[in-house]
Motif scaffolding. Structure first.
Motif, PDB file in Angstrom:
ATOM      1  N   GLU A  19       0.833  -1.206   0.000  1.00  0.00           N
ATOM      2  CA  GLU A  19       0.000   0.000   0.000  1.00  0.00           C
ATOM      3  C   GLU A  19       0.868   1.257   0.000  1.00  0.00           C
ATOM      4  O   GLU A  19       0.605   2.216  -0.736  1.00  0.00           O
ATOM      5  CB  GLU A  19      -0.916  -0.005   1.216  1.00  0.00           C
ATOM      6  CG  GLU A  19      -1.818   1.229   1.274  1.00  0.00           C
ATOM      7  CD  GLU A  19      -2.577   1.332   2.582  1.00  0.00           C
ATOM      8  OE1 GLU A  19      -3.724   1.789   2.561  1.00  0.00           O
ATOM      9  OE2 GLU A  19      -2.006   0.956   3.638  1.00  0.00           O
ATOM     10  N   TYR A  57       3.960   1.504  -1.073  1.00  0.00           N
ATOM     11  CA  TYR A  57       4.634   1.647  -2.367  1.00  0.00           C
ATOM     12  C   TYR A  57       3.696   2.243  -3.410  1.00  0.00           C
ATOM     13  O   TYR A  57       4.081   3.147  -4.161  1.00  0.00           O
ATOM     14  CB  TYR A  57       5.157   0.300  -2.865  1.00  0.00           C
ATOM     15  CG  TYR A  57       5.659   0.399  -4.286  1.00  0.00           C
ATOM     16  CD1 TYR A  57       6.918   0.911  -4.561  1.00  0.00           C
ATOM     17  CD2 TYR A  57       4.845   0.025  -5.354  1.00  0.00           C
ATOM     18  CE1 TYR A  57       7.368   1.048  -5.859  1.00  0.00           C
ATOM     19  CE2 TYR A  57       5.283   0.167  -6.659  1.00  0.00           C
ATOM     20  CZ  TYR A  57       6.545   0.675  -6.907  1.00  0.00           C
ATOM     21  OH  TYR A  57       6.975   0.825  -8.199  1.00  0.00           O
ATOM     22  N   LEU A  58       2.457   1.738  -3.460  1.00  0.00           N
ATOM     23  CA  LEU A  58       1.511   2.233  -4.464  1.00  0.00           C
ATOM     24  C   LEU A  58       1.205   3.707  -4.251  1.00  0.00           C
ATOM     25  O   LEU A  58       1.095   4.476  -5.213  1.00  0.00           O
ATOM     26  CB  LEU A  58       0.218   1.409  -4.414  1.00  0.00           C
ATOM     27  CG  LEU A  58       0.342  -0.061  -4.820  1.00  0.00           C
ATOM     28  CD1 LEU A  58      -0.993  -0.771  -4.663  1.00  0.00           C
ATOM     29  CD2 LEU A  58       0.839  -0.199  -6.249  1.00  0.00           C
ATOM     30  N   LYS A  59       1.085   4.121  -2.990  1.00  0.00           N
ATOM     31  CA  LYS A  59       0.825   5.538  -2.717  1.00  0.00           C
ATOM     32  C   LYS A  59       2.033   6.392  -3.088  1.00  0.00           C
ATOM     33  O   LYS A  59       1.886   7.541  -3.511  1.00  0.00           O
ATOM     34  CB  LYS A  59       0.491   5.714  -1.236  1.00  0.00           C
ATOM     35  CG  LYS A  59      -0.895   5.221  -0.853  1.00  0.00           C
ATOM     36  CD  LYS A  59      -1.178   5.478   0.627  1.00  0.00           C
ATOM     37  CE  LYS A  59      -2.578   5.040   0.988  1.00  0.00           C
ATOM     38  NZ  LYS A  59      -2.876   5.256   2.435  1.00  0.00           N
ATOM     39  N   CYS A  73       2.329   6.149  -7.191  1.00  0.00           N
ATOM     40  CA  CYS A  73       1.259   6.819  -7.935  1.00  0.00           C
ATOM     41  C   CYS A  73       0.354   7.524  -6.933  1.00  0.00           C
ATOM     42  O   CYS A  73      -0.639   6.968  -6.479  1.00  0.00           O
ATOM     43  CB  CYS A  73       0.475   5.841  -8.810  1.00  0.00           C
ATOM     44  SG  CYS A  73      -0.436   4.581  -7.922  1.00  0.00           S
ATOM     45  N   GLN A 128      -8.158   5.040  -9.889  1.00  0.00           N
ATOM     46  CA  GLN A 128      -7.005   4.778  -9.040  1.00  0.00           C
ATOM     47  C   GLN A 128      -6.508   3.348  -9.217  1.00  0.00           C
ATOM     48  O   GLN A 128      -5.304   3.091  -9.169  1.00  0.00           O
ATOM     49  CB  GLN A 128      -7.367   5.027  -7.577  1.00  0.00           C
ATOM     50  CG  GLN A 128      -6.180   5.048  -6.632  1.00  0.00           C
ATOM     51  CD  GLN A 128      -5.265   6.260  -6.882  1.00  0.00           C
ATOM     52  OE1 GLN A 128      -5.694   7.255  -7.456  1.00  0.00           O
ATOM     53  NE2 GLN A 128      -4.017   6.157  -6.462  1.00  0.00           N
ATOM     54  N   ALA A 129      -7.448   2.402  -9.427  1.00  0.00           N
ATOM     55  CA  ALA A 129      -7.044   1.008  -9.598  1.00  0.00           C
ATOM     56  C   ALA A 129      -6.167   0.842 -10.830  1.00  0.00           C
ATOM     57  O   ALA A 129      -5.213   0.048 -10.824  1.00  0.00           O
ATOM     58  CB  ALA A 129      -8.279   0.112  -9.700  1.00  0.00           C
ATOM     59  N   ASN A 130      -6.452   1.587 -11.892  1.00  0.00           N
ATOM     60  CA  ASN A 130      -5.633   1.519 -13.094  1.00  0.00           C
ATOM     61  C   ASN A 130      -4.241   2.075 -12.836  1.00  0.00           C
ATOM     62  O   ASN A 130      -3.233   1.538 -13.305  1.00  0.00           O
ATOM     63  CB  ASN A 130      -6.314   2.280 -14.233  1.00  0.00           C
ATOM     64  CG  ASN A 130      -5.563   2.172 -15.546  1.00  0.00           C
ATOM     65  OD1 ASN A 130      -4.789   3.053 -15.881  1.00  0.00           O
ATOM     66  ND2 ASN A 130      -5.785   1.092 -16.271  1.00  0.00           N
ATOM     67  N   ARG A 131      -4.176   3.131 -12.042  1.00  0.00           N
ATOM     68  CA  ARG A 131      -2.880   3.714 -11.686  1.00  0.00           C
ATOM     69  C   ARG A 131      -2.080   2.740 -10.823  1.00  0.00           C
ATOM     70  O   ARG A 131      -0.857   2.654 -10.928  1.00  0.00           O
ATOM     71  CB  ARG A 131      -3.089   5.040 -10.963  1.00  0.00           C
ATOM     72  CG  ARG A 131      -3.744   6.119 -11.830  1.00  0.00           C
ATOM     73  CD  ARG A 131      -4.250   7.263 -10.986  1.00  0.00           C
ATOM     74  NE  ARG A 131      -3.160   8.013 -10.369  1.00  0.00           N
ATOM     75  CZ  ARG A 131      -2.619   9.118 -10.882  1.00  0.00           C
ATOM     76  NH1 ARG A 131      -3.064   9.568 -12.046  1.00  0.00           N
ATOM     77  NH2 ARG A 131      -1.662   9.755 -10.256  1.00  0.00           N
ATOM     78  N   HIS A 132      -2.761   2.000  -9.949  1.00  0.00           N
ATOM     79  CA  HIS A 132      -2.078   1.002  -9.130  1.00  0.00           C
ATOM     80  C   HIS A 132      -1.455  -0.089 -10.005  1.00  0.00           C
ATOM     81  O   HIS A 132      -0.337  -0.543  -9.741  1.00  0.00           O
ATOM     82  CB  HIS A 132      -3.057   0.377  -8.136  1.00  0.00           C
ATOM     83  CG  HIS A 132      -3.371   1.261  -6.979  1.00  0.00           C
ATOM     84  ND1 HIS A 132      -4.424   1.018  -6.119  1.00  0.00           N
ATOM     85  CD2 HIS A 132      -2.789   2.399  -6.527  1.00  0.00           C
ATOM     86  CE1 HIS A 132      -4.458   1.962  -5.201  1.00  0.00           C
ATOM     87  NE2 HIS A 132      -3.486   2.812  -5.420  1.00  0.00           N
ATOM     88  N   ALA A 186       1.618   1.224 -11.526  1.00  0.00           N
ATOM     89  CA  ALA A 186       2.692   1.301 -10.539  1.00  0.00           C
ATOM     90  C   ALA A 186       3.305  -0.074 -10.291  1.00  0.00           C
ATOM     91  O   ALA A 186       4.520  -0.212 -10.124  1.00  0.00           O
ATOM     92  CB  ALA A 186       2.154   1.883  -9.229  1.00  0.00           C
ATOM     93  N   LEU A 187       2.457  -1.106 -10.265  1.00  0.00           N
ATOM     94  CA  LEU A 187       2.967  -2.463 -10.090  1.00  0.00           C
ATOM     95  C   LEU A 187       3.859  -2.861 -11.254  1.00  0.00           C
ATOM     96  O   LEU A 187       4.896  -3.504 -11.081  1.00  0.00           O
ATOM     97  CB  LEU A 187       1.809  -3.443  -9.938  1.00  0.00           C
ATOM     98  CG  LEU A 187       2.178  -4.915  -9.710  1.00  0.00           C
ATOM     99  CD1 LEU A 187       2.998  -5.070  -8.434  1.00  0.00           C
ATOM    100  CD2 LEU A 187       0.925  -5.780  -9.656  1.00  0.00           C
TER     101      LEU A 187
END
Length: 306
Positions: free
Chosen positions: A218, A220-222, A225, A242-246, A249-250
């Motif tokens: 969590e 890292y994702l914040k 992105c 936001q899910a697409n941005r996550h 980021a992954l």
């Protein structure tokens, strides 16, 4: 002269015929029940195969197996729910799933068992922890149960529902009293991550992370992105998902790790993808040659993006 008619009263069967009639009815019902359970076992095998390959999403457009069975194949709600529960948990409770798919145990009994065992992480872990010494089945001393799950499968196969329920309740009660066992059930041993290719060019990611792993991801994702700013809205005023941005980021995390000198290697290779393409094709020239990603052909446009 008047005539009157009477309705004949059926003659009850002789007492000596009743046992024979009951035996015939019992035989009919036993055969029907066996046939129904065999059909359920066949359906369950197909649904498990569908779930493992992700076909319920890619080919049928359903994320929930129960909804697929009810709407597309007209199963009753209870039957669809039982089959879906076993299929969904078949990877965790393979012994119970096998008892159901082979027709040894009834679908509803196995569905009840896997739902009960999946209620808590401790129960899931305990059910699959081997006994110190195999325990004989109470229904067949020649059958040795190596885990609590195997013993539950014996109850699903041989015992009525009330006995199965009582056995599972006793398991939960005994587990609650074992404080030391709870202390040993670390979250690290119960976390899981499943990655499945759906067949439509996408991958499905599903799992359960420990508290520490989840917090790290969590954070890292914040960091990678942050939430979108107001000036990043599109023409309709909708913020990027936001899910697409996550997911992006992954991707950046994996791509960066694969090229890191500290990345783990296997047979000399890191977690990178092999892209083979010539410069003329990437420049847009019609060379007739196709770029390859991990040995599979891809478009020049995607090769340039990678």
């Amino acid at each position: 002269m008047s005539h009157c008619t009477t309705t004949p009263v059926p003659v009850p069967p002789l007492a000596s015929d009743r046992p024979a009639q009951a035996a015939a009815i019992r035989s009919t019902l036993d055969e029907a029940a066996a046939a129904i359970n065999a059909q359920h076992a066949q359906v369950l095998s197909a649904v498990i195969a569908m779930k493992e390959q992700g076909l319920h999403r890619s080919e049928f457009g359903f994320s929930a197996l129960r909804d697929l069975l009810v709407s597309q194949f007209d199963f009753t709600f209870n039957t669809a729910g039982a089959i879906a529960a076993i299929a969904r948990l078949s990877g965790k409770f393979r012994v119970l799933a096998e008892a159901a798919t082979t027709g040894k145990a009834r679908i509803d009994q196995v569905a009840f068992a896997v739902r009960q065992l999946d209620q808590t992480p401790a129960m899931r872990h305990f059910a699959r922890t081997p006994f110190t010494t195999p325990v004989p089945s109470p229904f067949d001393p020649q059958t040795l149960c190596t885990t609590p799950e195997a013993m539950v499968a014996q109850f699903c196969t041989h015992a009525p529902f009330k006995d199965l329920q009582r056995h599972l309740d006793e398991l939960a009660a005994n587990l609650a009293e074992e404080a030391e066992l709870f202390d040993e059930l670390g979250q690290q041993s119960m976390q899981r991550l499943e990655l499945t290719e759906t067949g439509n060019g996408m991958w499905a990611l599903e799992g359960q992370l420990s508290d520490a792993t989840g917090r790290l991801l969590e954070k890292y994702l914040k960091t990678a992105c942050p939430p979108p700013r107001q000036d990043e809205t599109d023409t309709d005023g909708i913020l990027p998902p936001q899910a697409n941005r996550h997911a992006e980021a992954l991707h950046q995390l994996l791509a960066g790790y694969g090229s890191s000198p500290q990345a783990a290697t296997r047979h000399g290779h890191t977690a990178t993808l092999n892209l083979v393409a010539d410069i003329e094709t990437l420049q847009g020239h019609d060379t007739g040659r196709t770029p390859l990603l991990e040995g599979e052909p891809i478009s020049p446009a995607r090769a340039r993006l990678l």
